[in-house]
Each structure stands twice: as structure tokens, then as C-alpha cells.
Design a protein around this motif. Sequence first.
Motif, PDB file in Angstrom:
ATOM      1  N   ARG A 196       0.243   4.264   1.614  1.00  0.00           N
ATOM      2  CA  ARG A 196       0.543   4.623   2.985  1.00  0.00           C
ATOM      3  C   ARG A 196       1.761   4.044   3.876  1.00  0.00           C
ATOM      4  O   ARG A 196       2.654   4.575   4.557  1.00  0.00           O
ATOM      5  CB  ARG A 196      -0.749   4.905   3.979  1.00  0.00           C
ATOM      6  N   ARG A 197       1.605   2.694   3.717  1.00  0.00           N
ATOM      7  CA  ARG A 197       2.460   1.760   4.352  1.00  0.00           C
ATOM      8  C   ARG A 197       3.841   2.053   3.957  1.00  0.00           C
ATOM      9  O   ARG A 197       4.911   1.921   4.524  1.00  0.00           O
ATOM     10  CB  ARG A 197       2.258   0.319   4.535  1.00  0.00           C
ATOM     11  N   GLY A 244       0.739  -1.224   0.101  1.00  0.00           N
ATOM     12  CA  GLY A 244      -0.226  -0.016   0.101  1.00  0.00           C
ATOM     13  C   GLY A 244       0.968   1.562   0.080  1.00  0.00           C
ATOM     14  O   GLY A 244       1.998   1.120   0.211  1.00  0.00           O
ATOM     15  N   ARG A 283      -7.076  -0.680  -7.011  1.00  0.00           N
ATOM     16  CA  ARG A 283      -7.696  -0.901  -5.700  1.00  0.00           C
ATOM     17  C   ARG A 283      -8.461  -2.291  -5.652  1.00  0.00           C
ATOM     18  O   ARG A 283      -9.203  -2.457  -6.112  1.00  0.00           O
ATOM     19  CB  ARG A 283      -8.351   0.167  -5.367  1.00  0.00           C
ATOM     20  N   ARG A 284      -8.177  -2.989  -4.500  1.00  0.00           N
ATOM     21  CA  ARG A 284      -8.866  -4.127  -4.074  1.00  0.00           C
ATOM     22  C   ARG A 284      -9.357  -3.924  -2.651  1.00  0.00           C
ATOM     23  O   ARG A 284      -8.545  -4.097  -1.741  1.00  0.00           O
ATOM     24  CB  ARG A 284      -8.112  -5.600  -4.184  1.00  0.00           C
ATOM     25  N   GLY A 285     -10.647  -3.626  -2.749  1.00  0.00           N
ATOM     26  CA  GLY A 285     -11.066  -3.299  -1.121  1.00  0.00           C
ATOM     27  C   GLY A 285     -10.385  -2.073  -0.825  1.00  0.00           C
ATOM     28  O   GLY A 285     -10.378  -0.876  -1.427  1.00  0.00           O
ATOM     29  N   ARG A 286      -9.855  -2.201   0.418  1.00  0.00           N
ATOM     30  CA  ARG A 286      -9.110  -1.189   1.102  1.00  0.00           C
ATOM     31  C   ARG A 286      -7.486  -1.239   0.684  1.00  0.00           C
ATOM     32  O   ARG A 286      -6.903  -0.174   1.005  1.00  0.00           O
ATOM     33  CB  ARG A 286      -9.300  -1.225   2.630  1.00  0.00           C
ATOM     34  N   ASN A 287      -7.205  -2.258  -0.035  1.00  0.00           N
ATOM     35  CA  ASN A 287      -5.821  -2.148  -0.331  1.00  0.00           C
ATOM     36  C   ASN A 287      -5.406  -1.652  -1.761  1.00  0.00           C
ATOM     37  O   ASN A 287      -6.379  -1.760  -2.842  1.00  0.00           O
ATOM     38  CB  ASN A 287      -5.179  -3.702  -0.150  1.00  0.00           C
ATOM     39  N   VAL A 288      -4.178  -1.422  -2.098  1.00  0.00           N
ATOM     40  CA  VAL A 288      -3.767  -1.089  -3.428  1.00  0.00           C
ATOM     41  C   VAL A 288      -2.539  -2.107  -3.768  1.00  0.00           C
ATOM     42  O   VAL A 288      -1.817  -2.430  -3.006  1.00  0.00           O
ATOM     43  CB  VAL A 288      -3.095   0.208  -3.246  1.00  0.00           C
TER      44      VAL A 288
END
Length: 307
Positions: A24-25, A22, A55-60
Motif C-alpha cells: 500500500r505504501r 509494504g 507477511r510479518r504481522g501487519r507488514n509485508v
Amino acid sequence: MTLSTYPEKSISYLYEVGLHGGIRRAADALGINPSVISRQLSSLERSLQLPLLERRGRNVVLTEAGKMLAEDFAQTSQRRKMLERQLQDLRHMRGGSINLRVGQGMVDDVVRHVVQAFSLAYPGVFVNIMSGDMQTTVMLIAKGEVDMAVSFGPAGPPGVKCLSFQRGPICAIVPPDHPLAGLTAVSASQLTQHRLIAMDEKFGLQRYINAIFKSEGIIFTPSYCCNLFSSAIALTQAGLGISFMTAQSVKAPLQRGELVAVPIDHRIAKESQCHLLRSADHRLTPAAHYLWQLLCQFFTASLEDEV
């Protein structure tokens, strides 16, 4: 525009996003603002005229094109690091180099019982010894910047070859005149009645301590926090608080009678482990393989001695 003309910094950001799962991480790991990565990757997508993230759900996650770019960057970086190491060997007129990362509480044992023996067999090999938390260690192993590591923590991390060994028990470290010094064991509730010394949250040791207190429903409230074991030991010797380590980590002060190690009466403290880590894919040189064998032999023998 050819691939070689695209900004390497943008592709490195893409690799970090894929590595950390992701934007942000990845930004947190690099210590930069997420918007910097987003702008660079958007510019790279426009230049390539291909989507690199989805994007897959909340993940990139990386697209197929993104994965190809990230994999090429990783391979190129690996080759470059190998070249840098070879040049370093030539500068030092050495027979190779090894990057070893060791948790602070285990440096003394590793140097005296492993590195010393290794240097007799391979006196021409340059050994770079570093210390740090397990999270960063695993990342450096994945990037090929560390050959092997000795870490301390609740569980062996995924994604690397890991051998685990008992290292416990974790003890409360106190001066000889401390009220707890005469006990054969101490509970978490007894510890709350005294000033406590914590290590940085990234330390595997501190994760053990947090887990012990949490399992007892007790809030861990330290008076001091350190990122060096030597600082925690100095605070304890000054009578300013109780630190937490295994007896092996403070062997010399214990033998001199300057400190006392009181085992913590808890299952987690008794089952604490250290881990030998290395990449599952990176092929070791003969010298590095010998060092790995020495580490395995030392910690296996230490475990047998405990038994």
C-alpha cells in the motif's frame, strides 16, 4: 524463461515494495492502485516459482529471492542512470552534471552564496536545481536521482548522511500595517485571532507550525493553503493573511519594507533547523564534492553569524 525476459515493471514494483515497506505504501508513492502491484507480483512469483513476499504481522517484507531481485534492479537502475548522465554530459558538452534539490525558502541563499561560487570553479558542470518536500527528497536520494539536498524540517531523516544547522526562528510574516507588525514576538494564541496561511502538509515548515499549535493545545485553522512560498508571500502582501517563514526566506521584501517578520514566541520556532542531505553510499564526483563543501561552509558560517 530467463531472468532477462521477466517484466521489468514487475521487478520495479517489487523494489518499491521493499523500499517503502509494504504494497500500500509503495502504491501511494507511485500513485497507483495497490491491486495493480499485487497482481504484477503474483504473476512474477508464478513465473519464477518462488515466493517474493512474506507477511510479518501487519507488514509485508521481501523474501531472500525478493531481496536478490530488488537489489539487482537497484544496481541496474543505478548503472543506467549513470549512463544517462554521461550521455547528457555529452549532449551538453559539459564536464559532468549534479542534481541538487533545495527547499523553496532557501533557494535564493543557495543560488547567491553557493551556486554562484561553484560555477566560477566548475563552469562546465551542468547543475539541475529542483525544489520539493523532504519526504520525496530522501526517496530520490535513495534512488540515486538526487546527489544532495537542502531541506527544512523538524528532524534529519534516517537513511542518509545528514548535517543539521539552525535556521530559526520561524516568524509570522505580515504587512507593515498589520496589527501584529509592531510586536517583538507573537504567541500561537494571538495568531488564532487572525487569518492564517498554511503550506502543504509535506513542507517541513508546516510540520513545525503544526507542532507549535499542537503543543499549545490549539487547532491550526488556516484560511489558505499553498504549495509555493511565492503564493504565500503574495497572499500576505495583499493583506489576506499571515504566512510563516524564517526571516531569511523573505529577506528581500523585508529589506524593502514590504513585509515584517515577527518571531513566534515558542521553543520549537526558535530551534528550527535546515538539513544538508546526501546518500551515505553514493560516491560524489570531485565537482559534486566541492559543491557539498560550499554548502557546508555557507550554512556553518550562517550559524556562526546568528551566534
